[in-house]
Design an enzyme around this catalytic site. Structure first.
Site, PDB file in Angstrom:
ATOM      1  CE  LYS A 193      -3.464 -31.074 -44.186  1.00 41.55           C
ATOM      2  NZ  LYS A 193      -4.133 -30.057 -43.389  1.00 41.55           N
ATOM      3  CG  ASP A 208      -4.000 -26.170 -43.826  1.00 36.67           C
ATOM      4  OD1 ASP A 208      -4.965 -25.972 -44.578  1.00 36.67           O
ATOM      5  OD2 ASP A 208      -3.601 -27.307 -43.519  1.00 36.67           O
TER       6      ASP A 208
HETATM    7  P1  NAP Z   1      -4.411 -34.638 -36.989  1.00 40.85           P
HETATM    8  O1  NAP Z   1      -3.061 -34.202 -37.403  1.00 40.85           O
HETATM    9  O2  NAP Z   1      -4.801 -36.059 -37.129  1.00 40.85           O
HETATM   10  O3  NAP Z   1      -4.598 -34.197 -35.432  1.00 40.85           O
HETATM   11  C1  NAP Z   1      -5.800 -34.423 -34.762  1.00 40.85           C
HETATM   12  C2  NAP Z   1      -5.749 -33.788 -33.378  1.00 40.85           C
HETATM   13  O4  NAP Z   1      -7.045 -33.860 -32.796  1.00 40.85           O
HETATM   14  C3  NAP Z   1      -4.799 -34.486 -32.400  1.00 40.85           C
HETATM   15  O5  NAP Z   1      -4.283 -33.556 -31.500  1.00 40.85           O
HETATM   16  C4  NAP Z   1      -5.746 -35.482 -31.684  1.00 40.85           C
HETATM   17  O6  NAP Z   1      -5.318 -35.801 -30.364  1.00 40.85           O
HETATM   18  C5  NAP Z   1      -6.994 -34.629 -31.588  1.00 40.85           C
HETATM   19  N1  NAP Z   1      -8.201 -35.458 -31.514  1.00 40.85           N
HETATM   20  C6  NAP Z   1      -8.688 -36.293 -32.460  1.00 40.85           C
HETATM   21  N2  NAP Z   1      -9.837 -36.850 -32.041  1.00 40.85           N
HETATM   22  C7  NAP Z   1     -10.062 -36.364 -30.786  1.00 40.85           C
HETATM   23  C8  NAP Z   1     -11.093 -36.587 -29.833  1.00 40.85           C
HETATM   24  N3  NAP Z   1     -12.131 -37.400 -30.077  1.00 40.85           N
HETATM   25  N4  NAP Z   1     -11.028 -35.926 -28.655  1.00 40.85           N
HETATM   26  C9  NAP Z   1      -9.979 -35.086 -28.388  1.00 40.85           C
HETATM   27  N5  NAP Z   1      -8.982 -34.844 -29.260  1.00 40.85           N
HETATM   28  C10 NAP Z   1      -9.020 -35.480 -30.447  1.00 40.85           C
HETATM   29  O7  NAP Z   1      -5.555 -33.822 -37.763  1.00 40.85           O
HETATM   30  P2  NAP Z   1      -5.477 -32.288 -38.245  1.00 40.85           P
HETATM   31  O8  NAP Z   1      -4.904 -32.222 -39.603  1.00 40.85           O
HETATM   32  O9  NAP Z   1      -4.858 -31.491 -37.166  1.00 40.85           O
HETATM   33  O10 NAP Z   1      -7.048 -31.956 -38.393  1.00 40.85           O
HETATM   34  C11 NAP Z   1      -7.833 -31.640 -37.265  1.00 40.85           C
HETATM   35  C12 NAP Z   1      -9.163 -31.076 -37.744  1.00 40.85           C
HETATM   36  O11 NAP Z   1      -8.924 -29.862 -38.454  1.00 40.85           O
HETATM   37  C13 NAP Z   1      -9.920 -31.995 -38.697  1.00 40.85           C
HETATM   38  O12 NAP Z   1     -11.292 -32.009 -38.318  1.00 40.85           O
HETATM   39  C14 NAP Z   1      -9.772 -31.321 -40.037  1.00 40.85           C
HETATM   40  O13 NAP Z   1     -10.864 -31.554 -40.903  1.00 40.85           O
HETATM   41  C15 NAP Z   1      -9.717 -29.857 -39.622  1.00 40.85           C
HETATM   42  N6  NAP Z   1      -9.066 -28.996 -40.616  1.00 40.85           N
HETATM   43  C16 NAP Z   1      -9.788 -27.953 -41.076  1.00 40.85           C
HETATM   44  C17 NAP Z   1      -9.226 -27.107 -42.026  1.00 40.85           C
HETATM   45  C18 NAP Z   1     -10.026 -25.942 -42.541  1.00 40.85           C
HETATM   46  O14 NAP Z   1      -9.677 -25.410 -43.605  1.00 40.85           O
HETATM   47  N7  NAP Z   1     -11.035 -25.493 -41.830  1.00 40.85           N
HETATM   48  C19 NAP Z   1      -7.936 -27.328 -42.501  1.00 40.85           C
HETATM   49  C20 NAP Z   1      -7.204 -28.403 -41.965  1.00 40.85           C
HETATM   50  C21 NAP Z   1      -7.791 -29.239 -41.023  1.00 40.85           C
HETATM   51  P3  NAP Z   1      -4.303 -37.018 -30.075  1.00 40.85           P
HETATM   52  O15 NAP Z   1      -2.930 -36.456 -30.300  1.00 40.85           O
HETATM   53  O16 NAP Z   1      -4.580 -37.365 -28.677  1.00 40.85           O
HETATM   54  O17 NAP Z   1      -4.646 -38.102 -31.047  1.00 40.85           O
END
Ligand code: NAP
Length: 288
Positions: free
Chosen positions: A75, A111
């Site tokens: 992204k 988003d």
């Molecule tokens: P990202 O940029 O990789 O960020 C992930 C975040 O989650 C980081 O802050 C990470 O912390 C934290 N994290 C990951 N694993 C963790 C764990 N086991 N315990 C605590 N914190 C954890 O990913 P993203 O794009 O933000 O996506 C996050 C989620 O949103 C995903 O599940 C994705 O599928 C979902 N999402 C949903 C939609 C929708 O339309 N509903 C749209 C976009 C994304 P650290 O910084 O410590 O690594």
């Protein structure tokens, strides 16, 4: 397009580019939307490791694709490969939708639009409220941008890696003049931050399949006057959503965001009104 539809020489390609992409319900959602709207296009998901991102984006332009979605981990990296981006993409610092306008690739962030629409459609107002955002990645950035646009006045940002929460808090307070503080993700700090918040947003994968028993917020933090939003959509009813509902809180699920961001993407690609109910049903059918 009826069930008789077959791809032909005029069929346009729409795509998802991510790594991995195997959990995504987007192909089913968009192909259903194209089918019922009689749009001669097909949506395919491509697992693209970072080393191939540049050549795949060039290929989308060369093949005159309708457009593509970008997901984890591309992204941010995809931004530099586009010809233009709208202001929201610049504000968030991430792109999730690209439209091919006669060879010009323009980036959007649906988003943010999806979160705002999910709140609006559920009658949730955040004007003047304070929020606890858990996470500091792309979804957290989209949540913070959406809440800022809707008049949220104060943020706590909690993250497993505290320095990322600190730098995000600094960036957003500078950008929007909103009071932002960073907190660690321990139960004590999270509980305190949630007590002084009107809305809690989970922007991490915690609680997603297969770790469905995990929850970012201790149960005792949930209360009837709280609004709870979870970006996780698989399962649709996460443990957080379930516990929050039981406590009488107002909930908004990741499914709502997924469908709304998909609907906004469909509109950008086709100029047509999205068939929301059909898209929602398609997603529910794969997630349940
Ligand atoms: P990202 O940029 O990789 O960020 C992930 C975040 O989650 C980081 O802050 C990470 O912390 C934290 N994290 C990951 N694993 C963790 C764990 N086991 N315990 C605590 N914190 C954890 O990913 P993203 O794009 O933000 O996506 C996050 C989620 O949103 C995903 O599940 C994705 O599928 C979902 N999402 C949903 C939609 C929708 O339309 N509903 C749209 C976009 C994304 P650290 O910084 O410590 O690594």
């Amino acid at each position: 397009m009826s069930s008789e539809w077959k791809a032909d020489q005029f069929t346009r390609l729409a795509a998802l580019i991510g790594h991995p992409i195997d959990q995504s319900p987007s192909p089913i959602m968009h192909n259903e939307a194209f089918r019922v709207s009689c749009i001669n296009a097909v949506y395919l998901a491509f697992d693209v490791p970072p080393a191939f991102l540049k050549s795949v984006v060039s290929g989308m332009r060369a093949m005159n694709a309708l457009g593509f979605n970008v997901t984890i981990p591309h992204k941010v990296a995809a931004l530099d490969l586009l010809d233009e981006s709208d202001q929201l993409v610049k504000d968030v610092g991430a792109v999730n939708t690209v439209v091919n306008q006669n060879g010009t690739l323009k980036g959007y962030n649906t988003d943010v639009v999806g979160i705002i629409a999910a709140f609006d459609r559920n009658g949730v107002s955040v004007d003047g409220s304070s929020a606890l955002v858990i996470g500091a990645g792309g979804a957290a950035r989209a949540c913070l941008t959406a809440l800022s646009a809707k008049g949220c006045k104060k943020f706590h940002i909690a993250n497993r890696t505290l320095h990322k929460a600190k730098s995000l808090a600094k960036e957003f307070s500078r950008k929007y003049g909103i009071e932002c503080s960073a907190v660690n993700q321990g139960p004590k700090a999270i509980s305190e931050a949630s007590r002084s918040s009107d809305i809690v947003l989970n922007a991490t994968p915690v609680g997603a399949y297969p770790s469905v028993e995990e929850c970012v917020l201790p149960r005792e933090c949930l209360r009837p006057d709280l609004i709870v939003f979870d970006v996780v959509y698989k399962p649709i009813r996460t443990k957080l959503i379930d516990e929050a509902s039981k406590a009488g809180a107002k909930v908004v699920t990741g499914l709502e965001m997924l469908v709304e961001q998909g609907a906004a993407t469909f509109k950008l690609w086709t100029g047509r009104d999205p068939p929301r109910q059909i898209m929602r049903k398609a997603v529910e059918s794969v997630l349940s």
